[in-house]
Design a protein around this motif. Sequence first.
Motif: not given
Lengths: 204, 169
Positions: B11, B29-33, B36-37, B64, B26, B19, B15
Amino acid sequence: MSNKFVKLRHQAPEDLRTELKTLVASSEAKKVTISFHFGNWFGAALGSAAVLCLILWASFNQAPRANDLLQQEVVNSHIRSMMSDHLFDVASTDSHSVKPWFSGKIDFSPRLVDLRDAGFPIVGGRLDYIANRAVAAVVYMHDQHFINVFIWPTNEDTYPPVFAASKGFNIWRWQSDGMVYFAVSDLNKTTLRDFVDLMNTARK
Amino acid sequence: MNRGNELLAHLDAGYNLARWLLKNDQDARDVLQDSFIRAFRFKGEVENLKPWFLTVVRNTAYSSMKKKMPVMDVEELSFSENEADSGPSPEEAALQKAELDIVSFALSAVSEQYREIFVLREIEQLSYQELAEVLNLPMGTVMSRLARAKVKILELVRKEEQNPSRRES
């Protein structure tokens, strides 16, 4: 070259780490099955005793309120939809395409609100099963976040949105015009509330 | 260890890449989430999880970024493996001596392509082979881009050392 630049490493936010751990744990929990070896009577008896103890323990503890259980059910459904590639049965950004899709599949007509101009486009819809009944799940998007809105009819009075948080997700529940609504997302509380307000404002 | 827990172990790497590419908490964070999914849902076999996950993060980050601004291409030179493996270059030695916050500033200022290869190599410690996999480039191009990235970063470090006020803006 020595590893001096490792100090420039950014660490993932702890709340996001916790949220993703919850997603993983939730997915793994579904895979766990309890097996009883009925050929082994001792094991079966031990299992029965354990179940009896659990029932007795539960009877001495206050049962969770119905609303809490419903909230858990809604959040679990949201998590399942995100984890199992089953976010929608019908994919469309047009509310006029999604709404008719529910016809004949459920015994009510969910009122869909087009919030595309406000930055919350509809991306699809699906059937779900909550509170022992089929419900409409309408999926909206904001930036890269999904919002599941669960809708079903109710006989209870209209009341304004109530906030809750569970397993890293934010939840707003409200009732309007004979329908109960649950909006669930990993969006922050304020943005999700803005979305809920837009939904309610657009109805009036 | 299952796929989910293995991914959780990477993770921070995901990130860190997001980053540095997006330069925004932000967005990273959105890209990592999202990454991950996507990675967790993927049902196929994955041989080497870390570079594969970083590839997912990188692709998501570039998607993005495309919404906000076009990504500039950088010119490539052809390097041989022997050239790249011939020991620390003068640029590497100079960067090692530079102050970390100045390197950080310079790294933020170079193009995404130079920034990502430096981050993946020098911070995430990926091998050349893994870099080639993540960046989808031939090994020779990986080495030439990494060398050019260090030259560019060093140029900015030098400028910053001569004119420290630039960092205050």
